[in-house]
Design an enzyme around this catalytic site. Structure first.
Site, PDB file in Angstrom:
ATOM      1  N   ARG A 155      11.642   6.070  13.325  1.00  0.00           N
ATOM      2  CA  ARG A 155      10.386   6.783  13.091  1.00  0.00           C
ATOM      3  C   ARG A 155       9.391   6.505  14.219  1.00  0.00           C
ATOM      4  O   ARG A 155       9.799   6.232  15.341  1.00  0.00           O
ATOM      5  CB  ARG A 155       9.861   6.390  11.703  1.00  0.00           C
ATOM      6  CG  ARG A 155      10.871   6.714  10.591  1.00  0.00           C
ATOM      7  CD  ARG A 155      10.343   6.360   9.226  1.00  0.00           C
ATOM      8  NE  ARG A 155       9.156   7.134   8.903  1.00  0.00           N
ATOM      9  CZ  ARG A 155       8.304   6.806   7.925  1.00  0.00           C
ATOM     10  NH1 ARG A 155       8.530   5.740   7.181  1.00  0.00           N
ATOM     11  NH2 ARG A 155       7.235   7.549   7.701  1.00  0.00           N
TER      12      ARG A 155
ATOM     13  N   GLU B  70      12.607  -8.721   3.644  1.00  0.00           N
ATOM     14  CA  GLU B  70      11.741  -7.581   3.964  1.00  0.00           C
ATOM     15  C   GLU B  70      12.547  -6.297   3.765  1.00  0.00           C
ATOM     16  O   GLU B  70      13.625  -6.150   4.349  1.00  0.00           O
ATOM     17  CB  GLU B  70      11.288  -7.705   5.419  1.00  0.00           C
ATOM     18  CG  GLU B  70      10.426  -6.551   5.880  1.00  0.00           C
ATOM     19  CD  GLU B  70      10.001  -6.707   7.340  1.00  0.00           C
ATOM     20  OE1 GLU B  70       9.756  -7.833   7.798  1.00  0.00           O
ATOM     21  OE2 GLU B  70       9.943  -5.669   8.016  1.00  0.00           O
TER      22      GLU B  70
ATOM     23  N   SER C 263      12.727   3.598   4.203  1.00  0.00           N
ATOM     24  CA  SER C 263      13.124   4.426   5.347  1.00  0.00           C
ATOM     25  C   SER C 263      13.629   3.532   6.474  1.00  0.00           C
ATOM     26  O   SER C 263      13.382   2.317   6.475  1.00  0.00           O
ATOM     27  CB  SER C 263      11.915   5.236   5.835  1.00  0.00           C
ATOM     28  OG  SER C 263      10.908   4.364   6.335  1.00  0.00           O
TER      29      SER C 263
ATOM     30  N   PRO D 194       0.786  -1.226   0.000  1.00  0.00           N
ATOM     31  CA  PRO D 194       0.000   0.000   0.000  1.00  0.00           C
ATOM     32  C   PRO D 194       0.823   1.284   0.000  1.00  0.00           C
ATOM     33  O   PRO D 194       1.825   1.386   0.718  1.00  0.00           O
ATOM     34  CB  PRO D 194      -0.799  -0.090   1.309  1.00  0.00           C
ATOM     35  CG  PRO D 194      -0.871  -1.532   1.606  1.00  0.00           C
ATOM     36  CD  PRO D 194       0.377  -2.155   1.048  1.00  0.00           C
TER      37      PRO D 194
ATOM     38  N   ASN E 162       8.378  -5.153   0.104  1.00  0.00           N
ATOM     39  CA  ASN E 162       8.118  -3.974   0.920  1.00  0.00           C
ATOM     40  C   ASN E 162       6.605  -3.920   1.075  1.00  0.00           C
ATOM     41  O   ASN E 162       5.896  -3.476   0.168  1.00  0.00           O
ATOM     42  CB  ASN E 162       8.653  -2.693   0.273  1.00  0.00           C
ATOM     43  CG  ASN E 162       8.460  -1.491   1.195  1.00  0.00           C
ATOM     44  OD1 ASN E 162       7.751  -1.570   2.196  1.00  0.00           O
ATOM     45  ND2 ASN E 162       9.091  -0.380   0.849  1.00  0.00           N
TER      46      ASN E 162
ATOM     47  N   ALA F  78       2.715  -0.388   5.239  1.00  0.00           N
ATOM     48  CA  ALA F  78       2.153  -0.467   6.599  1.00  0.00           C
ATOM     49  C   ALA F  78       1.598  -1.852   6.930  1.00  0.00           C
ATOM     50  O   ALA F  78       1.422  -2.185   8.108  1.00  0.00           O
ATOM     51  CB  ALA F  78       1.075   0.592   6.768  1.00  0.00           C
TER      52      ALA F  78
ATOM     53  N   ARG G  33       5.085  10.693  -2.831  1.00  0.00           N
ATOM     54  CA  ARG G  33       4.673  10.552  -1.433  1.00  0.00           C
ATOM     55  C   ARG G  33       5.833  10.901  -0.493  1.00  0.00           C
ATOM     56  O   ARG G  33       6.890  10.270  -0.550  1.00  0.00           O
ATOM     57  CB  ARG G  33       4.259   9.090  -1.215  1.00  0.00           C
ATOM     58  CG  ARG G  33       3.964   8.721   0.206  1.00  0.00           C
ATOM     59  CD  ARG G  33       3.899   7.207   0.356  1.00  0.00           C
ATOM     60  NE  ARG G  33       3.642   6.830   1.725  1.00  0.00           N
ATOM     61  CZ  ARG G  33       3.873   5.626   2.216  1.00  0.00           C
ATOM     62  NH1 ARG G  33       4.354   4.671   1.429  1.00  0.00           N
ATOM     63  NH2 ARG G  33       3.630   5.364   3.465  1.00  0.00           N
TER      64      ARG G  33
ATOM     65  N   ASP H 172       0.772 -15.074   7.220  1.00  0.00           N
ATOM     66  CA  ASP H 172       0.370 -16.476   7.054  1.00  0.00           C
ATOM     67  C   ASP H 172       0.611 -16.945   5.625  1.00  0.00           C
ATOM     68  O   ASP H 172       1.018 -18.083   5.393  1.00  0.00           O
ATOM     69  CB  ASP H 172      -1.111 -16.656   7.413  1.00  0.00           C
ATOM     70  CG  ASP H 172      -1.335 -16.754   8.921  1.00  0.00           C
ATOM     71  OD1 ASP H 172      -0.333 -16.814   9.672  1.00  0.00           O
ATOM     72  OD2 ASP H 172      -2.503 -16.768   9.343  1.00  0.00           O
TER      73      ASP H 172
ATOM     74  N   ARG I  40       6.135   1.609  13.761  1.00  0.00           N
ATOM     75  CA  ARG I  40       6.861   1.103  12.584  1.00  0.00           C
ATOM     76  C   ARG I  40       7.995   0.146  12.961  1.00  0.00           C
ATOM     77  O   ARG I  40       8.538  -0.558  12.116  1.00  0.00           O
ATOM     78  CB  ARG I  40       7.427   2.257  11.756  1.00  0.00           C
ATOM     79  CG  ARG I  40       6.369   3.143  11.165  1.00  0.00           C
ATOM     80  CD  ARG I  40       6.959   4.176  10.214  1.00  0.00           C
ATOM     81  NE  ARG I  40       6.049   5.286  10.047  1.00  0.00           N
ATOM     82  CZ  ARG I  40       5.020   5.301   9.201  1.00  0.00           C
ATOM     83  NH1 ARG I  40       4.796   4.278   8.409  1.00  0.00           N
ATOM     84  NH2 ARG I  40       4.218   6.350   9.132  1.00  0.00           N
TER      85      ARG I  40
ATOM     86  N   HIS J  82       3.231  -3.978   9.571  1.00  0.00           N
ATOM     87  CA  HIS J  82       2.984  -3.798  11.002  1.00  0.00           C
ATOM     88  C   HIS J  82       1.628  -4.332  11.439  1.00  0.00           C
ATOM     89  O   HIS J  82       1.310  -4.304  12.619  1.00  0.00           O
ATOM     90  CB  HIS J  82       3.073  -2.303  11.356  1.00  0.00           C
ATOM     91  CG  HIS J  82       4.176  -1.581  10.638  1.00  0.00           C
ATOM     92  ND1 HIS J  82       5.499  -1.930  10.784  1.00  0.00           N
ATOM     93  CD2 HIS J  82       4.159  -0.542   9.754  1.00  0.00           C
ATOM     94  CE1 HIS J  82       6.244  -1.125  10.017  1.00  0.00           C
ATOM     95  NE2 HIS J  82       5.456  -0.295   9.382  1.00  0.00           N
TER      96      HIS J  82
END
Ligand code: DQA
Length: 140
Positions: free
Chosen positions: A105, A96, A100, A9, A72, A75, A17, A85, A109, A78
Site C-alpha cells: 500500500r 502485530e 491488509s 483507531p 492491530n 495507523a 470501512r 514505549d 504503511r 506508524h
C-alpha cells in the site's frame, strides 16, 4: 493464560470501512470467530480510537496478569512512540497484526514503530491473521 486482543483507531468500523481492503466482517464477527476457534482460551477484547485509552488498557491488562497481546494498532503503528514505549515498558509479548498487506500500500504503511518490540508481525492475511497470532501465543 489470558490473551488480550486489541484494535486501534478506525477498526471499530470494520465491515463498513473500505471493505475492498478490510473485508466485510465486523469486530463482533472477529470476536465470535476467535471464541469459536479457541473455545478453551481466555480472551479479552478492546478497541479504541484513542492512543491514551489503548495505553491505559495495556496497563490494566498488565495489572491483571495479561502478558500476551494480539495488536492491530491501525495507523498508530506508524506514528505512536507512546504506544511503543508502553508495549516495551510493560514487557508485553505481542504479535502485530494487519488485516491488509501494509507493504503493498502507501509507503508510510510499510514502516512500523512497533515491530522492533513485537515478537512478530502478520500482514495481509485478513482476519485469519488474528487467529494465527492467537495460535502462536498459545503454542509458544
Ligand atoms: C491496518 C493498516 C494500517 O496502515 C491502517 O492505518 C489501519 C489498518 C490493517 O489492519 O491493515 O487502520 O492496521
Amino acid at each position: 493464560m489470558t490473551i488480550g486482543i486489541m484494535n486501534g483507531p478506525n477498526l471499530g468500523r470494520l465491515g463498513k470501512r473500505v471493505p475492498e481492503v478490510y473485508g466485510s466482517e465486523t469486530l463482533t464477527d472477529l470476536e465470535e470467530r476467535l471464541r469459536g476457534a479457541f473455545p478453551g482460551a481466555k480472551l479479552e477484547f478492546f478497541q479504541s480510537n484513542h492512543e491514551g485509552a489503548l495505553i491505559d488498557c495495556l496497563e490494566r491488562w498488565h495489572g491483571s496478569g495479561i502478558r500476551d497481546v494480539v495488536l492491530n494498532a491501525g495507523a498508530l503503528t506508524h506514528q505512536s512512540y507512546a504506544l511503543r514505549d508502553a508495549l516495551e515498558g510493560l514487557e508485553l509479548r505481542f504479535v502485530e497484526v494487519h488485516i491488509s498487506n501494509v507493504y503493498r500500500r502507501e509507503p508510510f504503511r510499510a514502516h512500523s514503530l512497533l515491530a522492533p518490540v513485537a515478537v512478530g508481525q502478520i500482514s495481509g492475511l485478513g482476519l485469519r491473521g488474528y487467529e494465527l497470532a492467537v495460535r502462536f501465543l498459545l503454542d509458544v
